[in-house]
Design an enzyme around this catalytic site. Structure first.
Site, short mmCIF file in Angstrom:
data_model
loop_
_atom_site.label_atom_id
_atom_site.label_comp_id
_atom_site.label_asym_id
_atom_site.label_seq_id
_atom_site.Cartn_x
_atom_site.Cartn_y
_atom_site.Cartn_z
CB CYS A 24 47.93 17.22 85.34
SG CYS A 24 47.87 16.97 83.56
NE ARG A 49 50.72 20.04 89.54
CZ ARG A 49 52.03 19.95 89.73
NH1 ARG A 49 52.62 20.75 90.58
NH2 ARG A 49 52.75 19.06 89.08
CD1 TRP A 95 48.67 24.02 80.96
CD2 TRP A 95 50.12 22.58 80.03
NE1 TRP A 95 49.46 24.72 80.09
CE2 TRP A 95 50.36 23.87 79.50
CE3 TRP A 95 50.90 21.53 79.57
CZ2 TRP A 95 51.35 24.13 78.57
CZ3 TRP A 95 51.89 21.78 78.64
CH2 TRP A 95 52.11 23.08 78.15
CG ASN A 121 51.29 15.33 86.68
OD1 ASN A 121 51.59 15.73 85.56
ND2 ASN A 121 51.82 15.84 87.78
N GLY A 122 51.62 12.91 83.74
CA GLY A 122 52.85 12.39 83.15
C GLY A 122 52.65 11.99 81.71
CD GLU A 506 60.23 39.00 85.85
OE1 GLU A 506 60.70 38.23 85.00
OE2 GLU A 506 59.26 38.71 86.57
CE LYS A 510 55.71 38.23 85.78
NZ LYS A 510 56.90 37.57 86.25
CD GLU A 513 54.24 35.63 82.92
OE1 GLU A 513 54.16 34.43 82.66
OE2 GLU A 513 54.99 36.07 83.81
CG HIS A 529 73.17 48.56 68.22
ND1 HIS A 529 74.18 48.99 67.40
CD2 HIS A 529 73.48 48.99 69.46
CE1 HIS A 529 75.08 49.65 68.12
NE2 HIS A 529 74.68 49.66 69.38
CE LYS A 628 53.65 30.19 90.42
NZ LYS A 628 54.09 31.54 90.05
O1 M6R Z 1 59.14 27.37 88.73
P1 M6R Z 1 60.23 28.01 87.93
O2 M6R Z 1 60.79 29.20 88.60
O3 M6R Z 1 61.31 27.04 87.54
O4 M6R Z 1 59.52 28.50 86.62
C1 M6R Z 1 60.23 29.11 85.59
C2 M6R Z 1 59.30 29.80 84.62
O5 M6R Z 1 58.41 28.89 84.06
C3 M6R Z 1 58.51 30.92 85.29
O6 M6R Z 1 59.34 31.85 85.89
C4 M6R Z 1 57.62 31.63 84.24
O7 M6R Z 1 58.42 32.32 83.35
C5 M6R Z 1 56.60 32.51 84.93
N1 M6R Z 1 55.35 32.41 84.27
C6 M6R Z 1 57.00 33.94 84.94
O8 M6R Z 1 56.06 34.77 85.49
#
Ligand code: M6R
Length: 633
Positions: A24, A49, A95, A121-122, A506, A510, A513, A529, A628
C-alpha cells in the site's frame, strides 16, 4: 535537535522484522499549503505500491473522508465539486490482501466518534482478539479490515485513559503484533499527524514550516530534499514546524535528516507514453550512472567501496548464496554463471520465498547476496534476517536508497538506476547486472582467478555497454513490428543457453506480466525434454542466441524448432549471417563478450513485451494483480 547525514549509504540501523506486510502507499501533509493536491499527487506516485482502492482524509470544519474502489483517478472524479480546503491531509492507495477491494474496505478508516481518521500499511496479526474485546464493549465495524479495529482500539484507550492521541497510540502499539505504518489525524489537534512504523516504510520530508510523509520519498520531491527515514518502533508527532520522534517507551530520539540525491524529472514520464518505455530507454544512462566512479577501464580499475570494505570476506568466501525474487532472481542467476567463471567461488541462487522456510545449511565464510530493486520485498527480507542469525555476512544489491534491505545489510552496493515506477522491472535489472559484473571482476582480480588480460578486456567491454544499449535502442521500431505480428499468440517459449539462459527466463516473465500471454523460459537444450511438445506452427519461440561459445549448439536447437514449423524470433549478434536464414524474425544487438551479452540481449526482450502489452491494450505500467514492491509473503 536534528542531525543531517550528508549521504545515505548502506548503514546498519536497528531494524526489526516481520513475517508479512501489506503493500500500500501512504501520504501525509501538514503545513500552510493546500493539503489535497499534495496528497493526491503523492498517491499517484505511490500507485505502484497498489491500486485497488484510494482514499484521503482532510480536516475542513471537521473530519472529511473520501474513498473509492479503484485508482487515484477514480477518486479524483468521485470528489469533483467537493470543498477540499485543508492544510492537513492523509491519503492511501491499497493493494488488498485481507478484505476485498471495495469502498468499505478502502482507507482512511474513521473511528467510532468520527473524530479520528487513520491509514495503515501492514497487517495486525492479533486483530481478531482485539476486535472481540471491542465488540464486547459495544463497538460496531463498517469494514472487514484490521485497520478499523486498531483505530477504534486507539480511540478506546484515548477515551478510557483520558490521554492524548500520542499516548493512546503508544499504548495500543505495545499491545499489537504484526506490521504497520500508520498515519492518524484527529479533529481535536487539527495541525498534527501522528505516525508510527514497524516493518512498513515511512519517510518524513522536512520543509520550512511544513512536513510531508510518504511510503517513499517520491511524493515530497518537489518540496524538499531533506528526509528522515523512520525506523521500526518509532513514533512521530508531526506538526508544521515541529517533528518529534520517540520510541515506544516515550523517549525522544534525534531525527537523522538525509539529503536526497534524486530529481523530480526522474519520477515523471518525460514525454514517454509509459514509465516502462521511459525506463527501458533510460538504460544507457542508468547503466552509465551505475558504472560511473566505480569502473575505470583505462586505469584497469574497479572500485566499489562496499566490496572493498568486505574484501577479506569475499577473498576467502567458501560459498556465495544469492537470495532474490522475480527479475532480481534472474539477475542472480546470471551472477552465478559469471562469479563461478571469474571468481571460482561456488554460487547457489535461491528463491527467497523457499530459502526462508527451509532449513538451509549456512557455514562460516558463506556470503549472502540479497538482490532487490525495492529493498522491501518481504521474502528477501526474512531470508536475510534468518541467514544473519546464523552468522552469514549479508551483502545487499539494492536500488532504493535507505530501503529496509539496504539497512539490514552488512555492506552493499546500490544500482543507481533511479526510481523505477513501471511495475515490470527493466532498468533496475540492468543495474543489478552491471553491479554484479563489477563485483565479479573485482573479486576475481583479488582472488587471482582471472587473468590480467581478460580482466582488462572485460573492463572495456563493460565500459562500452551503455553505448551499445543506446545503439540497439535506435532499432526499437523493429520490435514494435514483431510485436504486432505475434500479439495474438496465446503462448510463447523463450530459449537461451549459458549466460543467456537467465535472459530467456526474464524474457518470459516480462511477457507474462505485461501482455498476459502465457510464456515459459527454458535452457534451449532442455526444450527437447518436454516443451518441444508445445511447438506448432503458431507458437512463437524466442531464441536469445547472441554469438557465444554455445552458438552452434543453439543454432541446432533452432533447427529443431523450425523442423516442427514453430515460429522463430531470434535475438542475435550483428554480423551473424546464418541465423537469419533460419529465423522468421530477427533483432540484432551489437557484438559483445559473451559474459556481457545479458546486458544487451535483455533489452530487446523488454521492448518486445512492452510493445506486445501495448498492442493488446494492457495497462503496462500497472498490470493486473501485480504491485511494484511485494511486501507480502
Ligand atoms: O523489489 P524486488 O527486486 O525485490 O522485487 C522482486 C520481484 O517482485 C520483481 O522483480 C518482480 O518480479 C517484477 N514484477 C518483475 O518485473
Amino acid at each position: 535537535m536534528i542531525v543531517i547525514r550528508e549521504k545515505s549509504a548502506f548503514l546498519i540501523y536497528p531494524n526489526s522484522f516481520l513475517n508479512s506486510l501489506l503493500m500500500c502507499g501512504i501520504v501525509g501533509y501538514t503545513g500552510p499549503r493546500e493539503a489535497y493536491p499534495i496528497v493526491i499527487n503523492g498517491l499517484k506516485r505511490l500507485e505502484y505500491r497498489g491500486y485497488d482502492s484510494t482514499g484521503v482524509a482532510l480536516l475542513n470544519g471537521g473530519l472529511k473522508v473520501y474513498k473509492k474502489k479503484g485508482r487515484v483517478a477514480d477518486l479524483e472524479n468521485f470528489i469533483i465539486g467537493e470543498n477540499l480546503h485543508s492544510n492537513i491531509g492523509i491519503g492511501h492507495t491499497r493493494w488488498a490482501t485481507h478484505g476485498e477491494p471495495n469502498d468499505r474496505n478502502a482507507h482512511p478508516h474513521t473511528s467510532a466518534s468520527g473524530k479520528l481518521a487513520m491509514i495503515h500499511n501492514g497487517i495486525i496479526e492479533n486483530y481478531a482478539q482485539i476486535k472481540k474485546e471491542l465488540l464486547n464493549k459495544g463497538y460496531h465495524f463498517t469494514s472487514d479490515t484490521d485497520t478499523e479495529v486498531l483505530l477504534n482500539f486507539i480511540e478506546d484507550i484515548k477515551n478510557n485513559n483520558e490521554c492524548n492521541l500520542e499516548e493512546a497510540v503508544r499504548v495500543a502499539l505495545k499491545r499489537i503484533t504484526g506490521a504497520y505504518c500508520i498515519l492518524l489525524i484527529d479533529e481535536d489537534t487539527p495541525d498534527t499527524i501522528i505516525a508510527a512504523r514497524k516493518g512498513s516504510p515511512l519517510v518524513i520530508g522536512v520543509g520550512k514550516g511544513e512536513h510531508f510523509l510518504g511510503s517513499d520519498a517520491t511524493p515530497m520531491l518537489e518540496y524538499t530534499k531533506e528526509v528522515v527515514y523512520v525506523n521500526d518502533y518509532e513514533l512521530a508527532i508531526v506538526k508544521p514546524d515541529e517533528l518529534i520522534l520517540k520510541n515506544l517507551g516515550n523517549e525522544k530520539i534525534t531525527p537523522f535528516v538525509t539529503k536526497l540525491d534524486m530529481e523530480l524529472a526522474a519520477i515523471e514520464k518525460g514525454g514517454y507514453d509509459h514509465f516502462m518505455l521511459k525506463e527501458i530507454f533510460e538504460q544507457p544512462s542508468t547503466i552509465y550512472d551505475c558504472l560511473r566512479g566505480r569502473l575505470d577501464a583505462a586505469a584497469g580499475q574497479i572500485k566499489m567501496s562496499g566490496v572493498d570494505n568486505n574484501i577479506e570476506a569475499f577473498k576467502n568466501a567458501s560459498r556465495i548464496i544469492i537470495v532474490a525474487c522475480g527479475t532480481s532472481w534472474h539477475a542472480g542467476l546470471v551472477a552465478e554463471y559469471v562469479i563461478e567463471e571469474l571468481c571460482r567461488i561456488p554460487v547457489e541462487v535461491e528463491y527467497a520465498s523457499e530459502f526462508r522456510y527451509r532449513n538451509p545449511i549456512i557455514n562460516k565464510g558463506d556470503i549472502i547476496l540479497a538482490i532487490s530493486q525495492s529493498g522491501e520485498t518481504a521474502d528477501t527480507l526474512v531470508a536475510i534476517e534468518n541467514a544473519k542469525k546464523q552468522g552469514a555476512i549479508i551483502f545487499g544489491i539494492v536500488n532504493v536508497v535507505g530501503s529496509s534491505i539496504a539497512r539490514m545489510s552488512d555492506g552493499g552496493a546500490y544500482t543507481h538506476a533511479g526510481p523505477e515506477i513501471g511495475v515490470a522491472s527493466t532498468k533496475a535489472f540492468t543495474g543489478q547486472l552491471a553491479v554484479l559484473m563489477m563485483m565479479a571482476l573485482q573479486i576475481g582480480k583479488v582472488r587471482g582467478t582471472i587473468t590480467n588480460k581478460l580482466f582488462s578486456q572485460l573492463l572495456f567491454e563493460l565500459d562500452a555497454v551503455p553505448e551499445k544499449v543506446e545503439a540497439l535502442l535506435k532499432n526499437a521500431d523493429q520490435l514494435k513490428m514483431i510485436a504486432e505480428k505475434y500479439k495474438d499468440a496465446t503462448d510463447a517459449l523463450f530459449l537461451g543457453r549459458g549466460y543467456n539462459f537467465p535472459i530467456a527466463l526474464e524474457g518470459a516473465l516480462k511477457l507474462k506480466e505485461i501482455s498476459y500471454i502465457h510464456a515459459e523460459g527454458y535452457p534451449a537444450a532442455e526444450m527437447k525434454h518436454g516443451p518441444i511438445a508445445l511447438v506448432t506452427e503458431i507458437l512463437p519461440v524466442v531464441f536469445v542466441a547472441t554469438k557465444d561459445s554455445y552458438h552452434e549448439k543453439i543454432i541446432s536447437n533452432m533447427q529443431e524448432i523450425k523442423a516442427r514449423r514453430g515460429k522463430v524470433i531470434a535475438i542475435i549478434t550483428e554480423g551473424d549471417e546464418v541465423t537469419p536464414t533460419l529465423a522468421d524474425d530477427v533483432f540484432f544487438v551489437p557484438p559483445a563478450h559473451e559474459i556481457m551479452a545479458p546486458l544487451l540481449s535483455c533489452v530487446p526482450l523488454q521492448l518486445l513485451s512492452y510493445y506486445m502489452g501495448v498492442a493488446k491494450g494492457v495497462d503496462v505500467d500497472k498490470p493486473r494483480n501485480l504491485a511494484k514492491s511485494v511486501t507480502v509473503e
